[in-house]
Design a protein around this motif. Structure first.
Motif, PDB file in Angstrom:
ATOM      1  N   SER A  26      56.996  78.546  31.753  1.00 29.73           N
ATOM      2  CA  SER A  26      56.082  77.378  31.040  1.00 29.73           C
ATOM      3  C   SER A  26      56.876  75.828  31.151  1.00 29.73           C
ATOM      4  N   TRP A  27      56.404  75.006  30.978  1.00 29.86           N
ATOM      5  CA  TRP A  27      56.948  73.858  30.999  1.00 29.86           C
ATOM      6  C   TRP A  27      55.893  72.801  29.940  1.00 29.86           C
ATOM      7  N   VAL A  28      56.835  72.241  29.453  1.00 31.01           N
ATOM      8  CA  VAL A  28      55.993  70.917  28.223  1.00 31.01           C
ATOM      9  C   VAL A  28      57.276  69.797  28.615  1.00 31.01           C
ATOM     10  N   ALA A  29      56.194  68.417  28.248  1.00 30.88           N
ATOM     11  CA  ALA A  29      56.284  67.021  29.071  1.00 30.88           C
ATOM     12  C   ALA A  29      55.814  66.739  27.526  1.00 30.88           C
ATOM     13  N   VAL A  30      56.539  66.011  26.845  1.00 36.47           N
ATOM     14  CA  VAL A  30      55.258  65.214  26.005  1.00 36.47           C
ATOM     15  C   VAL A  30      56.272  63.944  25.970  1.00 36.47           C
ATOM     16  N   ASP A  38      36.306  55.176  27.399  1.00 35.37           N
ATOM     17  CA  ASP A  38      35.848  56.271  28.095  1.00 35.37           C
ATOM     18  C   ASP A  38      37.181  57.186  28.790  1.00 35.37           C
ATOM     19  N   GLN A  39      37.869  56.452  28.864  1.00 40.75           N
ATOM     20  CA  GLN A  39      39.747  56.709  29.601  1.00 40.75           C
ATOM     21  C   GLN A  39      40.843  57.174  27.761  1.00 40.75           C
ATOM     22  N   LEU A  40      41.547  58.746  28.954  1.00 46.62           N
ATOM     23  CA  LEU A  40      42.443  58.971  27.867  1.00 46.62           C
ATOM     24  C   LEU A  40      43.678  58.783  28.606  1.00 46.62           C
ATOM     25  N   ILE A  41      44.668  58.299  27.140  1.00 49.13           N
ATOM     26  CA  ILE A  41      46.045  57.522  27.553  1.00 49.13           C
ATOM     27  C   ILE A  41      46.725  59.851  27.399  1.00 49.13           C
ATOM     28  N   VAL A  42      47.323  60.014  28.241  1.00 46.09           N
ATOM     29  CA  VAL A  42      48.415  61.557  28.295  1.00 46.09           C
ATOM     30  C   VAL A  42      48.725  60.992  27.645  1.00 46.09           C
ATOM     31  N   THR A  43      49.286  61.778  26.664  1.00 46.30           N
ATOM     32  CA  THR A  43      50.550  61.768  25.670  1.00 46.30           C
ATOM     33  C   THR A  43      51.211  63.420  26.091  1.00 46.30           C
ATOM     34  N   ARG A  44      51.330  64.020  25.600  1.00 45.98           N
ATOM     35  CA  ARG A  44      51.637  65.380  26.290  1.00 45.98           C
ATOM     36  C   ARG A  44      50.910  66.467  27.301  1.00 45.98           C
ATOM     37  N   ALA A  45      51.672  67.407  28.710  1.00 50.02           N
ATOM     38  CA  ALA A  45      51.037  68.225  28.994  1.00 50.02           C
ATOM     39  C   ALA A  45      51.973  69.066  28.465  1.00 50.02           C
ATOM     40  N   PRO A  91      47.139  78.780  36.949  1.00 47.02           N
ATOM     41  CA  PRO A  91      47.946  78.841  36.093  1.00 47.02           C
ATOM     42  C   PRO A  91      46.897  78.833  34.755  1.00 47.02           C
ATOM     43  N   ARG A  92      47.835  77.925  33.509  1.00 50.09           N
ATOM     44  CA  ARG A  92      47.288  78.232  32.489  1.00 50.09           C
ATOM     45  C   ARG A  92      47.760  76.748  32.013  1.00 50.09           C
ATOM     46  N   TYR A  93      46.717  75.382  31.564  1.00 53.38           N
ATOM     47  CA  TYR A  93      47.017  74.488  31.683  1.00 53.38           C
ATOM     48  C   TYR A  93      46.949  73.929  30.096  1.00 53.38           C
ATOM     49  N   LEU A  94      47.141  73.007  29.582  1.00 54.42           N
ATOM     50  CA  LEU A  94      46.982  71.612  28.548  1.00 54.42           C
ATOM     51  C   LEU A  94      47.338  71.013  28.476  1.00 54.42           C
ATOM     52  N   THR A  95      47.441  69.551  27.462  1.00 56.07           N
ATOM     53  CA  THR A  95      46.673  68.413  27.954  1.00 56.07           C
ATOM     54  C   THR A  95      46.133  67.682  26.997  1.00 56.07           C
ATOM     55  N   GLY A  96      47.047  66.786  26.374  1.00 57.81           N
ATOM     56  CA  GLY A  96      47.052  65.929  25.057  1.00 57.81           C
ATOM     57  C   GLY A  96      46.888  64.563  25.260  1.00 57.81           C
ATOM     58  N   GLY A  97      45.799  64.663  24.879  1.00 61.23           N
ATOM     59  CA  GLY A  97      46.193  62.597  24.687  1.00 61.23           C
ATOM     60  C   GLY A  97      45.537  61.958  23.821  1.00 61.23           C
ATOM     61  N   ARG A  98      45.642  60.164  24.347  1.00 61.66           N
ATOM     62  CA  ARG A  98      44.761  60.297  22.931  1.00 61.66           C
ATOM     63  C   ARG A  98      43.350  58.692  23.433  1.00 61.66           C
TER      64      ARG A  98
END
Length: 220
Positions: A173-177, A141-148, A127-134
């Motif tokens: 494809s499946w996206v969650a924000v 040092d930790q990331l809060i995932v906001t979208r994937a 699979p191809r993945y994308l993960t975004g966060g703040r």
């Protein structure tokens, strides 16, 4: 299915022209025998379970008479191993990712054709993945995932009332924000037939930022 051994003896005694041609084209190799009752288009995707076995071919391009049985021959089954065994974090997707993906695809198929039955589905590539966060304010040092998002290359078999079996290939494809929001995430899925995984990955980079905008409906 009758006497398979007798049928293969008959084939060896008078091999069909297409088997002779395939053997001549693969000297020193093998030619697969496919159970066409288990598939849609024999020129399309053929699941491994639909292969009854292979005829071995001599260096002269002729059948040796030896047939090697496929121990996995039988009705094709789901294969989500490339998704579930990846080790990638999928908590945003569902507690049981394979179950969720299958259910979503089955819903899409039934929306297109009422009564469609998803017989089996196989994930073909990694699979191809994308993960975004703040950054986490409490721990930089930790990331809060906001979208994937995820893109899955698939092959599947579907039947529907009054229609023959079809084997389809493409990318799901499946996206969650808004994964960090108390109101819960917004989700959207895409079912792109005959799509290339590289193309779908590029689209995913755009789609992951479109979900949740006012003009986007949430089909989930």
């Amino acid at each position: 299915m009758g006497d398979i051994s007798a049928e293969r003896r008959r084939i060896l005694k008078s091999p069909p022209a297409e088997l002779v041609a395939e053997a001549a084209a693969t000297p020193g190799g093998s030619v697969a025998e496919i159970d066409r009752s288990l598939i849609g288009d024999p020129n399309g995707y053929v699941p491994g379970e639909a292969v009854q076995g292979v005829w071995l071919v001599g260096q002269d391009g002729k059948l040796t008479g030896e047939f090697v049985e496929n121990p996995n021959y039988g009705p094709p089954k789901d294969d989500f191993s490339k998704l579930t065994d990846s080790g990638h974090w999928l908590g945003w997707l569902a507690e049981q990712p394979a179950v969720a993906v299958r259910a979503s695809i089955e819903e899409i198929l039934n929306t297109q054709v009422a009564g469609a039955n998803l017989e089996w589905i196989k994930i073909l590539d990694e699979p191809r993945y994308l993960t975004g966060g703040r950054p986490d304010p409490g721990d930089p040092d930790q990331l809060i995932v906001t979208r994937a998002g995820i893109a899955l290359s698939f092959a599947l078999s579907v039947t529907s009332p009054g229609h023959r079996r079809e084997t389809l290939q493409g990318v799901f494809s499946w996206v969650a924000v808004a994964l960090d929001q108390p109101g819960g995430p917004k989700r959207q899925v895409w079912f792109d037939l005959r799509a290339d995984l590289d193309w779908a990955e590029a689209e995913l980079r755009e789609r992951i930022y479109r979900v949740g905008r006012p003009r986007d409906a949430d089909p989930m």
